[in-house]
Write a protein that holds these residues in place. Structure first.
Motif, PDB file in Angstrom:
ATOM      1  N   ALA A   1      44.584  22.805 -13.358  1.00  0.00           N
ATOM      2  CA  ALA A   1      45.409  23.805 -14.303  1.00  0.00           C
ATOM      3  C   ALA A   1      47.064  23.166 -14.382  1.00  0.00           C
ATOM      4  N   ARG A   2      47.508  22.632 -13.180  1.00  0.00           N
ATOM      5  CA  ARG A   2      48.800  22.201 -12.963  1.00  0.00           C
ATOM      6  C   ARG A   2      48.872  21.032 -13.981  1.00  0.00           C
ATOM      7  N   LYS A   3      47.929  20.051 -13.714  1.00  0.00           N
ATOM      8  CA  LYS A   3      47.753  18.802 -14.662  1.00  0.00           C
ATOM      9  C   LYS A   3      47.913  19.151 -16.125  1.00  0.00           C
ATOM     10  N   ILE A   4      47.256  20.114 -16.448  1.00  0.00           N
ATOM     11  CA  ILE A   4      47.171  20.501 -17.997  1.00  0.00           C
ATOM     12  C   ILE A   4      48.847  20.967 -18.409  1.00  0.00           C
ATOM     13  N   MET A   5      49.268  21.806 -17.462  1.00  0.00           N
ATOM     14  CA  MET A   5      50.520  22.300 -17.898  1.00  0.00           C
ATOM     15  C   MET A   5      51.748  21.239 -17.929  1.00  0.00           C
ATOM     16  N   ALA A   6      51.288  20.347 -17.064  1.00  0.00           N
ATOM     17  CA  ALA A   6      52.146  19.018 -16.842  1.00  0.00           C
ATOM     18  C   ALA A   6      52.414  18.156 -18.313  1.00  0.00           C
ATOM     19  N   GLN A   7      51.510  18.287 -19.155  1.00  0.00           N
ATOM     20  CA  GLN A   7      51.253  17.624 -20.346  1.00  0.00           C
ATOM     21  C   GLN A   7      52.517  17.695 -21.231  1.00  0.00           C
ATOM     22  N   PRO A   8      52.782  16.735 -22.134  1.00  0.00           N
ATOM     23  CA  PRO A   8      54.013  17.262 -22.844  1.00  0.00           C
ATOM     24  C   PRO A   8      53.926  18.117 -24.032  1.00  0.00           C
ATOM     25  N   ALA A   9      52.639  18.318 -24.238  1.00  0.00           N
ATOM     26  CA  ALA A   9      52.466  19.623 -25.550  1.00  0.00           C
ATOM     27  C   ALA A   9      53.052  20.781 -24.543  1.00  0.00           C
ATOM     28  N   MET A  10      52.942  20.967 -23.421  1.00  0.00           N
ATOM     29  CA  MET A  10      53.112  22.284 -22.833  1.00  0.00           C
ATOM     30  C   MET A  10      54.594  22.269 -22.280  1.00  0.00           C
ATOM     31  N   GLN A  11      55.028  20.968 -21.944  1.00  0.00           N
ATOM     32  CA  GLN A  11      56.299  20.771 -21.395  1.00  0.00           C
ATOM     33  C   GLN A  11      57.501  21.404 -22.458  1.00  0.00           C
ATOM     34  N   VAL A  12      57.118  21.509 -23.705  1.00  0.00           N
ATOM     35  CA  VAL A  12      58.296  21.700 -24.475  1.00  0.00           C
ATOM     36  C   VAL A  12      58.563  23.403 -24.287  1.00  0.00           C
ATOM     37  N   TYR A  13      57.676  23.985 -23.640  1.00  0.00           N
ATOM     38  CA  TYR A  13      58.060  25.272 -23.203  1.00  0.00           C
ATOM     39  C   TYR A  13      58.845  25.549 -21.701  1.00  0.00           C
ATOM     40  N   ALA A  14      59.094  24.518 -21.247  1.00  0.00           N
ATOM     41  CA  ALA A  14      59.446  24.429 -19.803  1.00  0.00           C
ATOM     42  C   ALA A  14      58.760  25.542 -18.962  1.00  0.00           C
ATOM     43  N   PRO A  15      57.561  25.290 -18.493  1.00  0.00           N
ATOM     44  CA  PRO A  15      56.686  26.060 -17.731  1.00  0.00           C
ATOM     45  C   PRO A  15      57.030  26.184 -16.561  1.00  0.00           C
ATOM     46  N   GLU A  16      57.083  27.332 -15.919  1.00  0.00           N
ATOM     47  CA  GLU A  16      57.527  27.744 -14.310  1.00  0.00           C
ATOM     48  C   GLU A  16      56.104  28.195 -13.793  1.00  0.00           C
ATOM     49  N   GLU A  17      55.763  27.912 -13.046  1.00  0.00           N
ATOM     50  CA  GLU A  17      54.522  28.199 -12.046  1.00  0.00           C
ATOM     51  C   GLU A  17      54.887  29.555 -11.058  1.00  0.00           C
ATOM     52  N   LEU A  18      54.353  30.501 -11.467  1.00  0.00           N
ATOM     53  CA  LEU A  18      54.713  31.793 -10.573  1.00  0.00           C
ATOM     54  C   LEU A  18      53.677  32.052  -9.887  1.00  0.00           C
ATOM     55  N   LYS A  19      52.367  31.543 -10.152  1.00  0.00           N
ATOM     56  CA  LYS A  19      51.175  31.930  -9.095  1.00  0.00           C
ATOM     57  C   LYS A  19      50.386  30.690  -9.400  1.00  0.00           C
ATOM     58  N   PRO A  20      49.862  30.012  -8.556  1.00  0.00           N
ATOM     59  CA  PRO A  20      50.355  30.312  -6.814  1.00  0.00           C
ATOM     60  C   PRO A  20      51.622  29.940  -6.245  1.00  0.00           C
ATOM     61  N   GLY A  21      52.237  29.085  -7.047  1.00  0.00           N
ATOM     62  CA  GLY A  21      53.525  28.525  -6.728  1.00  0.00           C
ATOM     63  C   GLY A  21      53.442  27.159  -6.471  1.00  0.00           C
ATOM     64  N   VAL A  22      54.489  26.405  -6.818  1.00  0.00           N
ATOM     65  CA  VAL A  22      54.587  24.883  -6.629  1.00  0.00           C
ATOM     66  C   VAL A  22      54.516  24.451  -5.206  1.00  0.00           C
ATOM     67  N   GLN A  23      55.059  25.552  -4.220  1.00  0.00           N
ATOM     68  CA  GLN A  23      55.256  25.211  -3.118  1.00  0.00           C
ATOM     69  C   GLN A  23      53.909  24.996  -2.165  1.00  0.00           C
ATOM     70  N   HIS A  24      52.994  25.177  -2.745  1.00  0.00           N
ATOM     71  CA  HIS A  24      51.885  25.357  -2.301  1.00  0.00           C
ATOM     72  C   HIS A  24      50.916  24.188  -2.729  1.00  0.00           C
ATOM     73  N   GLN A  25      50.640  23.252  -1.821  1.00  0.00           N
ATOM     74  CA  GLN A  25      50.247  22.006  -2.249  1.00  0.00           C
ATOM     75  C   GLN A  25      48.770  21.461  -1.588  1.00  0.00           C
ATOM     76  N   SER A  26      48.546  21.934  -0.249  1.00  0.00           N
ATOM     77  CA  SER A  26      47.270  21.359   0.357  1.00  0.00           C
ATOM     78  C   SER A  26      46.140  22.304   0.083  1.00  0.00           C
ATOM     79  N   ASP A  27      44.916  21.493   0.244  1.00  0.00           N
ATOM     80  CA  ASP A  27      43.553  21.980  -0.162  1.00  0.00           C
ATOM     81  C   ASP A  27      43.600  23.371   0.471  1.00  0.00           C
ATOM     82  N   GLU A  28      43.945  23.631   1.716  1.00  0.00           N
ATOM     83  CA  GLU A  28      43.688  24.948   2.718  1.00  0.00           C
ATOM     84  C   GLU A  28      44.758  26.059   2.080  1.00  0.00           C
ATOM     85  N   GLU A  29      45.991  25.512   1.637  1.00  0.00           N
ATOM     86  CA  GLU A  29      46.793  26.725   1.125  1.00  0.00           C
ATOM     87  C   GLU A  29      46.371  27.116  -0.301  1.00  0.00           C
TER      88      GLU A  29
END
Length: 394
Positions: free
Chosen positions: A288-316
């Motif tokens: 989902a993050r990969k799709i939102m990072a594509q140019p077509a969505m970046q025009v809307y300057a998306p900000e991830e609210l859930k789960p939050g970009v600070q969470h990166q590991s598989d466990e998190e």
């Protein structure tokens, strides 16, 4: 049954489809062409913008037939039994509660139970068909010891939320008087717009990793966001990128909580209880993050609210997937069909309860394995098959 194209579109969803294509998911016009892999707007069960339910499609045209009686506000209590000539238990009808009274209904040929993947096992267990230890613990006579209520499967919807800018979503429309008036006028005049929309408008099917033999993820993308079902929409523009594992390996249970038919059963879905399901959950959020990072969505300057970009590991991500997820209302499997020698199957291949006579189950509970997509149309197919078998005397 009616299948129609949606009567709306959203710029932000069109952009999500473009972004999904940029991320390697092909655009598709029809998810029902044999391979559902791709991204596009869902078809809907509607008639000219009105929801087209199975009741409207099948029950309403049959009303008034001399061989059909419809009772509403009636709740099944338990099935009734006699002994057949061969010594097997035979289902002869059921008792039900209607207008505060207990009514006994008898059946000359067979009883067809269609109460769904939660209530069908509940009724069977209350009637003496289920795990013997469970039934005895509630003082219920065991008619047949069977794995009723086991094998519960569901699609867990992981609801990633992204705040967007420079575009309209339902949040902004519905939170203003002008927007609500606009929505109402569009539906009143054209039977289109947000009031005609299904819960999810844009869909995508894809693999969580390339090694998968077929698409095992389904996205339901919605031009809205909220904290939880039943709560108000957020007061800022946002979209929800919901994703579910189509082929979960986790299995749950449905068990009666007492011998009282009015007490709800215990539903234990056991979501994300296997390592594979937790890995797929983490992988799906990354996609989902990969799709939102594509140019077509970046025009809307998306900000991830859930789960939050600070969470990166598989466990998190696996842990947070459970925190932001809920059922997508696809429970199946609790009264499994199968071959006669399959000890995990409650039903035979024609949906008849094994070991008893005069009882058949016809609903989503019969599925041995959950479908790799939404369950509504497959359940209608099961009903059509069963209807044909019943007419043929099978």
């Amino acid at each position: 049954w009616r299948v129609e194209k949606q009567r709306l579109s959203w710029d932000v969803l069109d952009s999500f489809a473009d972004a999904a294509e940029q991320a390697g998911i092909e655009k598709i016009d029809d998810f029902n062409g044999g391979d559902n892999a791709g991204v596009g707007y869902f078809d809907v069960n509607q008639r000219s913008g009105w929801r087209w339910s199975s009741s409207k499609a099948f029950l309403r045209p049959a009303r008034g037939r001399p061989n059909l009686t419809i009772w509403t506000e009636a709740q099944a209590q338990k099935l009734s039994w006699s002994t057949a000539d061969n010594g097997q238990p035979r289902c002869t009808g059921l008792s039900l509660s209607r207008a505060g009274q207990t009514v006994q209904v008898t059946a000359n040929r067979e009883v067809i139970l269609s109460a769904g993947a939660i209530n069908s096992p509940q009724i069977l267990q209350l009637s003496g068909i289920g795990p013997a230890d469970l039934l005895r613990s509630h003082g219920i006579e065991v008619i047949r010891d069977a794995p009723v209520g086991e094998n519960l499967q569901d699609h867990l919807q992981i609801r990633a939320v992204f705040k967007v800018n420079g575009t309209q979503t339902l949040n902004t429309l519905a939170n203003s008087l002008f927007g609500r008036l606009k929505i109402g006028a569009e539906y009143l005049l054209n039977r289109s717009g947000p009031m005609s929309m299904s819960p999810s408008q844009l869909g995508a099917f894809t693999r969580s990793d390339p090694a998968r033999p077929h698409a095992n993820l389904e996205y339901h993308v919605q031009p809205l966001s909220l904290e939880a079902f039943g709560e108000d929409l957020h007061d800022f523009p946002a979209i929800t990128v919901s994703v579910c594992n189509l082929n979960p390996t986790s299995r749950g249970q449905v068990q009666i909580s007492s011998a009282n038919f009015q007490d709800p059963p215990k539903i234990m879905p056991n979501y994300l209880s296997t390592a594979e399901d937790r890995q797929v959950a983490a992988d799906s959020l990354r996609q989902a993050r990969k799709i939102m990072a594509q140019p077509a969505m970046q025009v809307y300057a998306p900000e991830e609210l859930k789960p939050g970009v600070q969470h990166q590991s598989d466990e998190e991500l696996a842990r947070l997937a459970g925190d932001i997820a809920n059922t997508i209302f696809h429970p199946v499997g609790t009264v499994k069909m199968g071959q006669m020698d399959d000890p995990s199957a409650v039903l035979d291949p024609h949906l008849r309860v094994k070991g008893v006579q005069g009882l058949r189950v016809v609903d989503a509970s019969v599925m041995p394995t959950i479908t790799s997509g939404n369950t509504n149309a497959p359940t209608l197919m099961i009903a059509e098959k069963a209807a044909a078998w019943i007419k043929e005397g099978l």
